[in-house]
Scaffold this motif. Structure first.
Motif, short mmCIF file in Angstrom:
data_model
loop_
_atom_site.label_atom_id
_atom_site.label_comp_id
_atom_site.label_asym_id
_atom_site.label_seq_id
_atom_site.Cartn_x
_atom_site.Cartn_y
_atom_site.Cartn_z
N GLN A 14 0.84 -1.19 0.00
CA GLN A 14 0.00 0.00 0.00
C GLN A 14 0.88 1.24 0.00
OE1 GLN A 14 -2.28 0.06 3.64
NE2 GLN A 14 -0.46 0.12 4.92
N GLU A 16 2.39 4.42 1.43
CA GLU A 16 2.73 4.94 2.76
C GLU A 16 3.17 6.39 2.59
OE1 GLU A 16 2.28 2.98 5.25
OE2 GLU A 16 2.50 0.94 4.48
N VAL A 339 15.13 8.37 4.70
CA VAL A 339 14.12 7.33 4.61
C VAL A 339 12.84 7.88 5.23
CG1 VAL A 339 13.46 5.01 5.34
CG2 VAL A 339 15.83 5.50 4.76
N LEU A 343 11.98 12.37 11.35
CA LEU A 343 11.23 12.26 12.60
C LEU A 343 12.13 12.69 13.75
CD1 LEU A 343 9.52 8.77 12.16
CD2 LEU A 343 8.50 11.02 11.90
N PRO A 344 11.60 13.51 14.64
CA PRO A 344 12.42 13.95 15.76
C PRO A 344 12.78 12.80 16.69
CG PRO A 344 10.25 15.00 15.78
CD PRO A 344 10.24 14.02 14.69
N ARG A 345 13.92 12.92 17.31
CA ARG A 345 14.44 11.90 18.21
C ARG A 345 14.36 12.49 19.61
NH1 ARG A 345 19.80 10.58 18.94
NH2 ARG A 345 20.41 12.42 17.79
N ILE A 346 13.66 11.85 20.50
CA ILE A 346 13.46 12.44 21.82
C ILE A 346 14.13 11.62 22.90
CG2 ILE A 346 11.76 13.24 23.50
CD1 ILE A 346 11.40 14.73 20.92
N CYS A 347 13.89 10.31 22.90
CA CYS A 347 14.27 9.52 24.07
C CYS A 347 15.74 9.15 24.04
CB CYS A 347 13.43 8.27 24.19
SG CYS A 347 13.74 7.10 22.91
N VAL B 66 14.60 2.31 22.05
CA VAL B 66 13.80 1.76 20.97
C VAL B 66 14.31 0.37 20.57
CG1 VAL B 66 13.35 2.06 18.51
CG2 VAL B 66 13.05 3.97 20.06
N PHE B 91 6.67 9.19 20.93
CA PHE B 91 7.76 10.00 20.38
C PHE B 91 8.03 9.59 18.94
CE2 PHE B 91 9.75 10.08 24.88
CZ PHE B 91 9.00 11.20 25.23
N GLY B 92 8.61 10.53 18.18
CA GLY B 92 8.98 10.23 16.80
C GLY B 92 9.87 9.01 16.68
N ASP B 93 10.69 8.78 17.72
CA ASP B 93 11.60 7.63 17.73
C ASP B 93 10.90 6.31 17.45
OD1 ASP B 93 12.14 9.76 19.67
OD2 ASP B 93 14.07 8.79 19.95
N MET B 95 8.09 5.76 15.76
CA MET B 95 7.15 5.71 14.65
C MET B 95 7.50 4.70 13.55
SD MET B 95 4.49 7.48 15.07
CE MET B 95 4.08 8.05 16.70
N ARG B 96 8.78 4.44 13.39
CA ARG B 96 9.15 3.52 12.32
C ARG B 96 9.51 2.13 12.84
NH1 ARG B 96 10.61 7.70 8.59
NH2 ARG B 96 12.40 8.40 9.78
N GLU B 106 2.94 3.01 9.71
CA GLU B 106 2.13 2.27 8.73
C GLU B 106 0.67 2.16 9.19
OE1 GLU B 106 5.35 -0.64 6.58
OE2 GLU B 106 5.01 -0.87 8.72
N PRO B 340 17.58 0.35 6.89
CA PRO B 340 16.75 1.34 7.60
C PRO B 340 15.35 1.45 7.02
CG PRO B 340 18.95 2.22 7.22
CD PRO B 340 18.88 0.91 6.47
N GLU B 341 15.23 1.18 5.72
CA GLU B 341 13.92 1.29 5.10
C GLU B 341 13.03 0.11 5.45
OE1 GLU B 341 12.58 2.82 0.82
OE2 GLU B 341 14.48 1.76 0.96
N HIS B 342 13.62 -1.07 5.50
CA HIS B 342 12.88 -2.27 5.87
C HIS B 342 13.60 -2.95 7.02
CE1 HIS B 342 9.82 -2.21 2.83
NE2 HIS B 342 10.73 -1.91 1.93
#
Lengths: 347, 376
Positions: A14, A16, A339, A343-347, B66, B91-93, B95-96, B106, B340-342
């Protein structure tokens, strides 16, 4: 038809968000699905910012771009300005001078007229500043909730700027890489304008037409300009990785020469982002023959809006297909394509 | 930039790198573990390995929250996200990071209400603004981020905000270091100690590493000069046959830690009897959960959670990489099935993960020969 279909290499189940982010996933979608079905089997190799087409013996550049930014207005610009400048710039960096644009609006029912009017005014002003006519358009309205306020698509056409002949195939080992000004202003401005971050910075989007700078460059060094691109989504890193892939050579950048404003650096430090991955809307990269690089840099710096131009690196034979950044102290790192979205990195 | 540029000053860095070369005994091999993912990221980003003599080897540790989160936890969190009227925040961390049926990003593309927040207080604000929805905050991180989760929960309780809960994956650093040290194949000479974590817990919790395990440890900041200076301090200790806890990151880390933050954590959290770490397995008393007094804000108590356990693909060698036995590129999947992509393993997801950092910054560099200097 079967032979074409059998070449489809796009296997993602799909769509993304990453497919629209300008990085590797976008490339996979284009190479694996669009090119085989739409571009007669193979991508018009290599993918530039505009198509060059022959109309009765005259070569013109033709391009299109859709704009879906949120929020619509942000410090230094708005979607209307982006829609004009983006297409003017795509033509400029493919060596053409925008002559006319056509525009398509997709509007969400319920959009306030004053919001629309402000964007149309912004488009008119940007078109006037860039010296391009808006020659026609189309409007569609979708139900409330089926779009995010407004989307604008512009398509532009224009003649090639004489003396310029740019292609990744023209890029040679030893060529220098020029950047028209500081990077990351647009992307970070948008990130801050979304208001999710409790961060304030005196930053403005860099949206503008780069045509005057490109024209000046063509005038000054002409055929010594081997390649140009505007590093929009995915930033300088993604754009240069594409070049490295297309020309099969390596790129070495010198980190201390890459102009980045303190505000952008600060936000990137806080959020764990790399300025090289942040979007720009008013800058471009040019690869210039080494012996003309100084003259090219001089020409850019003399032109209004080009005083922060810099020579940031060079084309090398190693590492083939990759972009390497040398740090201030002689260390180095590979800079890959982005890629997905940053995205921000927080932790 | 203040407090950044000073620690990236080329002359100082070159001088410190010279000092390292002078101190390192060419007849021996040094293996230093940088515990923190933030250090891993800095080491690659600034190309610091290029500045070290070849007999100093940096081994990436378990300090990337993560990376150590098992896939089952992500599946559990996302199963709640799919319930009606739930907003899943993280967090953004995160998300992927892939779950069995895709990453949060996704799920979001498929229509699940998933939002990136920059702080747990953002998630609480979202709950206030959406009283008809339930806002879940998928909490990750070591002691660095746990206090902000604790303070947010205290605020939620004080203000009686009941449409908010935390899916707690907070872990603690000390048991992870102990697990590494207990591994039979462990060959680490000294530790580049966590910086951000130590701003909260201070330096005292590391004394056993020096006293019982007889390994030097230096609590270290994240700028290039911090890391190089820490290596100097470790080499001096090793040369003098000393084993001490030292604090290089004095501008941020008080010896005793941050009492207010520790107090907030103690108010809200208690230790879980055991918790699964990706690549390291179950480690007792290594993670936090909400106390009974905060049960109402605990996603795992409020929602029925499948409690799935997902084993990593057999071919993936995340555990070996995490414990420092293998370099990222030595894993069978590296750069092939796992990119990193998959990403197959989480070490490939976070930019603090050693595989992703290695892939982004180091991979292909071996092909690089010396390159000409640039002329301006």
């Amino acid at each position: 038809m079967t032979s074409t279909v059998s070449r489809l290499r796009f296997r993602d189940p799909q769509v993304e968000m990453a497919h629209g982010a300008g990085g590797k996933a976008s490339r996979r979608l284009i190479d694996g699905l669009f090119a085989p079905l739409l571009f007669g089997g193979s991508a018009p190799a290599p993918l530039g910012d505009a198509a060059h087409i022959n109309v009765n013996g005259t070569c013109v550049a033709f391009t299109t771009d859709s704009f879906v930014v949120s929020p619509l207005r942000f410090p230094g610009g708005s979607i209307g300005e982006l829609a004009v400048n983006g297409t003017v710039n795509d033509l400029a960096v493919s060596g053409a001078k925008a002559q006319a644009l056509v525009v398509s609006f997709v509007l969400e029912a319920g959009l306030r007229t004053e919001v629309l009017e402000a964007e149309v005014r912004a488009m008119a002003a940007a078109a006037q500043a860039a010296g391009v006519a808006i020659a026609g358009g189309d409007t569609k309205v979708v139900e409330h909730g089926k779009a995010d306020q407004m989307y604008i698509t512009t398509s532009g056409i224009g003649p090639l700027i004489s003396g310029l002949s740019i292609s990744p195939a023209a890029v040679r080992c030893g060529d220098k890489i020029l950047l028209s000004g500081p990077i990351g202003d647009h992307g970070i401005t948008i990130l801050l304008a979304r208001g999710d971050l409790d961060l304030d910075a005196d930053l403005r989007s860099d949206t503008r037409s780069v045509l005057p700078l490109v024209e000046r460059l063509a005038e000054a060094v002409g055929a010594a300009v081997h390649w140009m691109r505007d590093p929009t989504r995915g930033g300088v890193a993604t754009t240069l990785n594409e070049l490295a892939n297309d020309c099969g050579l390596g790129i070495v950048l010198s980190e201390d020469r890459i102009p980045v404003r303190d505000e952008v650096r600060g936000a990137c430090e806080l959020l764990g982002l790399d300025p090289l991955h942040i979007a720009n809307e008013g800058q471009f990269l040019a690869v210039v023959a080494a012996e003309q690089a100084e003259a090219a840099l001089e020409a850019l710096r003399e032109t209004p809006g080009g005083h922060e131009a810099a020579l940031i690196g060079e084309i090398t034979d190693t590492p083939p297909g990759s972009v390497l950044v040398t740090t201030l102290y002689g260390g180095s790192r590979i800079v890959d394509m982005l890629v997905g979205d940053p995205l921000p990195r927080i932790c | 930039m203040k407090f950044v540029d000073e620690f990236r000053e080329p002359v100082l860095i070159t001088r410190t790198a010279d000092e390292i070369r002078r101190l390192a005994d060419p007849r021996r091999h040094y293996r230093f573990m940088e515990v923190c993912g933030g250090h891993t990221h800095s080491i690659y980003r600034f190309g610091l390995k290029d500045l070290l003599p070849p007999n100093i080897e940096l081994v990436h540790g378990p300090g990337c929250p993560v990376c150590v989160l098992p896939m089952g936890r992500i599946d559990d969190g996302l199963s709640i996200a799919e319930q009606p009227d739930v907003i899943f925040t993280a967090f953004g961390d995160m998300m992927r990071v892939p779950g069995t049926r895709g990453s949060p990003l996704e799920y979001k593309a498929r229509g699940t209400d998933i939002r990136i927040v920059y702080s747990p207080t953002d998630a609480l604000r979202l709950a206030r603004r959406n009283p008809d929805k339930h806002v879940l905050f998928f909490a990750i991180g070591f002691e660095t981020t746990a206090p902000s989760t604790a303070l947010t929960l205290m605020r939620a309780k004080a203000d009686g905000i009941r449409n908010f809960s935390v899916f707690c994956n907070h872990v603690t650093i000390i048991p992870a270091i102990r697990a590494i040290l207990d591994s039979p194949d462990m060959r680490i000479d000294a530790f580049i100690g966590p910086g951000h974590v130590s701003t909260v817990i201070g330096c005292r919790p590391y004394t056993w590493i020096a006293n019982s395990e007889e390994k030097p440890i230096v609590v270290t900041g994240f700028e290039p000069l911090d890391i190089l200076q820490s290596i100097v301090m470790l080499l001096r200790q090793l040369n003098d046959r000393q084993q001490k806890v030292e604090n290089q990151y004095t501008r941020a880390v008080p010896w005793e830690g941050n009492r207010a933050a520790l107090k907030a954590m103690a108010e809200v959290f208690e230790l879980r009897p055991y918790f699964e770490w990706r690549g390291l397995g179950f480690i007792s008393q290594s993670a936090l959960r909400l106390r009974e007094s905060y049960a109402e804000w605990d996603s795992e108590r409020r929602f029925s959670v499948p409690g799935v356990r997902v084993t990593d693909p057999k071919a993936a060698q995340c555990g070996e990489v995490l414990k420092g036995f293998l370099k990222p590129a030595q894993c069978k999947l590296f750069g092939k099935e796992c990119t990193p992509e998959h990403p197959v393993g989480a070490l490939m997801v976070s930019s603090e993960g050693s595989c992703a950092a290695y892939y982004s910054y180091e991979h292909r560099k071996s092909q690089v020969l010396t390159h000409g200097s640039l002329t301006r």
